[in-house]
Write an enzyme that holds these catalytic residues in place. Structure first.
Site, short mmCIF file in Angstrom:
data_model
loop_
_atom_site.label_atom_id
_atom_site.label_comp_id
_atom_site.label_asym_id
_atom_site.label_seq_id
_atom_site.Cartn_x
_atom_site.Cartn_y
_atom_site.Cartn_z
N LYS A 480 0.88 -1.19 0.00
CA LYS A 480 0.00 0.00 0.00
C LYS A 480 0.91 1.22 0.00
O LYS A 480 1.70 1.42 0.92
CB LYS A 480 -0.87 -0.02 1.26
N TRP A 481 0.81 2.04 -1.05
CA TRP A 481 1.67 3.22 -1.24
C TRP A 481 0.85 4.44 -0.84
O TRP A 481 -0.06 4.82 -1.56
CB TRP A 481 2.10 3.29 -2.70
N ASP A 482 1.21 5.04 0.27
CA ASP A 482 0.38 6.11 0.84
C ASP A 482 1.05 7.48 0.65
O ASP A 482 2.25 7.58 0.33
CB ASP A 482 0.22 5.82 2.35
N ASN A 484 0.29 11.40 2.74
CA ASN A 484 -0.65 11.95 3.71
C ASN A 484 -0.61 13.46 3.88
O ASN A 484 -0.89 13.97 4.96
CB ASN A 484 -0.45 11.26 5.06
N CYS A 530 -2.83 5.04 -2.31
CA CYS A 530 -3.58 5.65 -1.21
C CYS A 530 -3.03 7.06 -1.03
O CYS A 530 -1.83 7.28 -1.21
CB CYS A 530 -3.36 4.82 0.04
N ASP A 552 -10.57 7.35 3.61
CA ASP A 552 -10.38 6.96 5.01
C ASP A 552 -11.72 6.87 5.72
O ASP A 552 -11.79 6.41 6.85
CB ASP A 552 -9.50 7.98 5.74
C1 DGJ Z 1 -3.87 7.23 5.60
C2 DGJ Z 1 -4.50 6.03 4.98
O1 DGJ Z 1 -5.59 6.39 4.19
C3 DGJ Z 1 -4.89 5.06 6.08
O2 DGJ Z 1 -5.55 3.96 5.53
C4 DGJ Z 1 -3.64 4.64 6.81
O3 DGJ Z 1 -2.80 3.92 5.95
C5 DGJ Z 1 -2.93 5.86 7.35
N1 DGJ Z 1 -2.70 6.85 6.33
C6 DGJ Z 1 -1.62 5.48 7.97
O4 DGJ Z 1 -0.88 6.55 8.34
#
Ligand code: DGJ
Length: 730
Positions: A480-482, A484, A530, A552
């Protein structure tokens, strides 16, 4: 032949199975746009252009005394600049003399088989089932020697035309691109058109907005450095009367993951223009003599058969032409459980193994270790960038942990957030200049993290090396490549002051380069994208990721809207959707039915579930597999709009041969002693008979009856009940 050039008439007709697009080398060698719509023959449609004197709309100098030719009113393939066209424009280039003029006239063209590719940017590919031809048509300015090649790849069977533009500096001076759009689309009659877009926010991505196109510039954009939660790089221009089944619909989707822009306007003569491309805000890209600049690609489709067909065209294309991963079609994606909402940062190897053991009985096939396994990471204030295993948490080491999980008969997935760095990290202490920060200022913090300078080669190399090392150290099945936060502080230490306008776009190019170095070198790993949910869910990302975490927000009822909006562009098989503890008043089966409108999984602590709940999960995981092909590869229909005041929300997936369908109905607002509700199916074969299982029993009816009279929904049942109807041809 997909592309027909008529030398005598100087027209180019681009044919897909059901559409035609026509352009022509017109008066004074300007390239006119003549038509995009349902199939017509190769006849010259230039009779559509009516010339008359337009007050206050000037005439190019070489039209001499002729006052009926004004670029301000001509339908064009790409605009000029400073040549009398005052509408929204597709190019702004500052020449070495400081002027902004661009007078692009036809220079040359070539037609070849296969799709075009772009420098450093993702593009769709052709499969063996596709017939694809490309037209490259070059316009150029005789004075400044700037050329623009307009690229059109025609994917015949899919009714998709892919467009982009390539700027070539054939002068002996540097020029600065201030704006360069991928597509310019003129409509000779734009009155009675609506603009559809997918705005949103964190936790509420891709809602649907539809508004009339009026005499001002409508702007759909992201300036956040990512395609964003707030807007998706998609717009549709549709007849104001168009609905799911009828009416002209033009869809445009930009294959780009950074700040983008779509502008549309109705001009003074009720002609419409739409442009789409890289956002020109904080953008200034030098092109040196002999260099080229490629814009990202835009996917365009047209249908006169309404919104459902427009979505099907995109869905079909996304499933076939964007991503070569075996997980798109050949290898079934496992039911997964993600640890985020179960444990957040509070886990160790033992806890993970216990969750995996409990989840196995739920029919789960893969556990995903989310954020918190690396560096020093007990909350979101530290550790990003330190891509080595935290052995205080994963005491047995990653290789051994994965071995134990595999020993349970389960697969293992892992989380990364490559583009970010925490100030409290070894990486930041070693390379503070790798974080983007404007000299003399402190960078904007978001989630208490900074952004790595993705324009720099050494950053790419660090990420590729360290992440690949982890991926190669254990039997990892999924990533899963996030990401934020949004991108701010556009400034790179690696670029001189007069090239800082490149940073935003170079960030995106750098991202694609790193993705190439990690995703493309691991064809056996399934990658999910993500960005704090669906903050960078776009067609370019889907060339790397087979699926994208939708949001989320795992509240099932919010997801009804989110899935509805997403479905305008994205097929079910790309939308990450999980069952979680959120919304306890919604029955578990309903949550699962909604998550099945995406790539099914769980986001909860399996060790805390009761036996009864585990059994219910197992049943739903089995259903996910039972209906996998229908959901992932069938034609998706929106049956009831959750944005309207409805009692039921419903959708349907129909197999390609129409022998089977799955209708899901969720009751959202049932009144006491209310009326009998019906749901009308879509896409069935009228003359076939179907056995319908589900609801409170079974029945047999023709496709005709199910589509025109409908399917009765049980009465007097609680809100938030899910009914899954399985229709099978008899
Ligand atoms: C945001 C993602 O959308 C969540 O599912 C989770 O992976 C968090 N980041 C982790 O920090």
């Amino acid at each position: 032949m997909a592309i027909v050039y008529n030398e005598k008439k100087q027209t180019f007709s681009l044919h897909t199975a059901r559409t035609t697009y026509q352009l022509k080398i017109g008066n004074l060698n300007y390239v006119n746009h003549l038509y995009y719509g349902a199939t017509i023959r190769d006849e010259d449609l230039s009779y559509l252009i009516r010339r008359y004197d337009r007050g206050f709309s000037g005439n190019p100098y070489d039209s001499l005394q002729e006052r009926t030719f004004s670029l301000d009113a001509q339908p064009q393939e790409f605009t000029t600049q400073q040549q009398g066209d005052f509408r929204i424009n597709s190019i702004e280039v500052q020449n070495s003399d400081g002027s902004f003029s661009f007078d692009g006239r036809y220079l040359s063209h070539r037609i070849y088989n296969g799709p075009f590719t772009l420098d450093g940017l993702p593009t769709p590919f052709a499969t063996e089932q596709d017939t694809v031809q490309t037209l490259e048509l070059t316009i150029g300015d005789a004075i400044t020697k700037i050329r623009v090649t307009l690229l059109y790849s025609v994917f015949e069977e899919s009714d998709i035309i892919v467009r982009a533009a390539r700027v070539h500096n054939s002068s002996s001076h540097r020029v600065d691109l201030k704006r360069i759009m991928s597509v310019n689309m003129d409509f000779m009659n734009g009155s009675n058109m609506d603009l559809i877009s997918l705005p949103g926010r964190y936790g509420q991505e891709r809602q649907v907005e539809r508004q009339p196109l009026t005499h001002h510039v409508h702007k759909i954009r992201s300036g956040r450095g990512i395609s964003s939660h707030q807007q998706n790089p998609f717009v549709a221009l549709v007849d104001s009367t168009a609905n799911e089944e009828f009416g002209s619909c033009y869809g445009f989707a930009l294959m780009y993951s950074g700040s983008f822009l779509a502008e549309a306007e109705l001009d003074q003569y009720d002609q419409a223009r739409l442009v789409m491309g890289i956002n020109d805000r904080l953008f200034s890209f030098p092109v040196e003599p002999g260099e080229t600049f490629d814009t990202p690609a835009v996917l365009m489709t047209y249908t006169h058969k309404g919104l459902a067909r427009m979505s099907h065209n995109f869905h079909h294309f996304f499933r076939r032409n964007l991503n070569r991963s075996k997980f798109v079609r050949d290898v079934r994606r496992p039911v997964l459980i993600n640890t985020w909402e179960a444990a957040f940062f509070d886990f160790d190897d033992e806890k993970l193994v216990n969750i995996a053991k409990a989840a196995k009985d739920m029919g789960v096939e893969m556990i995903v270790m989310d954020d918190g396994w690396f560096g020093k990471r007990d909350d979101d204030n530290s550790g990003l960038g330190d891509w080595y295993v935290n052995e205080k948490k994963i005491k047995c080491g990653l290789t051994e942990l994965v071995r134990q999980i595999n020993g349970l008969g389960m697969k293992f997935g892992i989380w990364f957030e490559p583009e970010m760095v925490s100030e409290d990290s070894d990486l930041f202490r070693a390379h503070p200049d790798w974080a983007m920060e404007i000299p003399g200022r402190h960078a904007v913090r978001s989630r208490n993290q900074l952004v790595l300078d993705m324009t720099r080669r050494e950053v790419h190399e660090y990420l590729i090396e360290h992440i690949n090392r982890i991926l190669d150290s254990a039997n990892i099945y999924y990533v899963k490549w996030d990401l934020n936060r949004a991108i701010t502080d556009l400034w790179s230490n690696a670029l001189p002051a007069d090239r800082q306008g490149e940073v935003s776009h170079r960030y995106v190019l750098g991202l694609y380069r790193v993705l190439d170095g990690i995703v493309k070198t691991h064809p056996d790993i399934m990658f999910e994208g993500c960005a704090g949910g669906g903050g960078r869910f776009d067609p370019a990302m889907l060339t790397y990721f087979v699926q994208y975490w939708s949001s989320d927000n795992t509240k099932p009822l919010d997801n009804l809207k989110l899935h509805y909006g997403s479905s305008f562009l994205y097929p079910v098989c790309t939308m990450g959707a999980h069952v979680s503890e959120a919304s306890p008043m919604v029955p578990f089966e309903t949550k699962a039915a909604i998550a099945m409108c995406g790539t099914f999984g769980y986001e909860l602590d399996a060790t805390k579930l009761k036996k009864k709940e585990i059994r219910a999960c197992k049943k739903m995981s089995d259903l996910y597999h039972k209906y996998y092909d229908l959901n992932f590869f069938g034609d998706y229909y929106r049956l009831a709009n959750p944005f309207e005041q409805v009692n039921l929300v419903a959708w349907e997936c129909v197999s390609k041969d129409k022998s089977e369908a799955l209708v899901t109905v969720i009751t959202v607002n049932l009144t006491v002693n209310g009326p009998q509700e019906y749901i009308k199916c879509k896409g069935l074969e009228p003359d076939k008979y179907y056995r319908v299982e589900g609801g409170t029993g079974s029945l047999t009816a023709s496709g005709m009856a199910l589509m025109h009279a409908g399917l009765p929904i049980p009465r007097e049942i609680p809100e938030y009940t899910a009914f899954i109807y399985h229709l099978v041809e008899i």
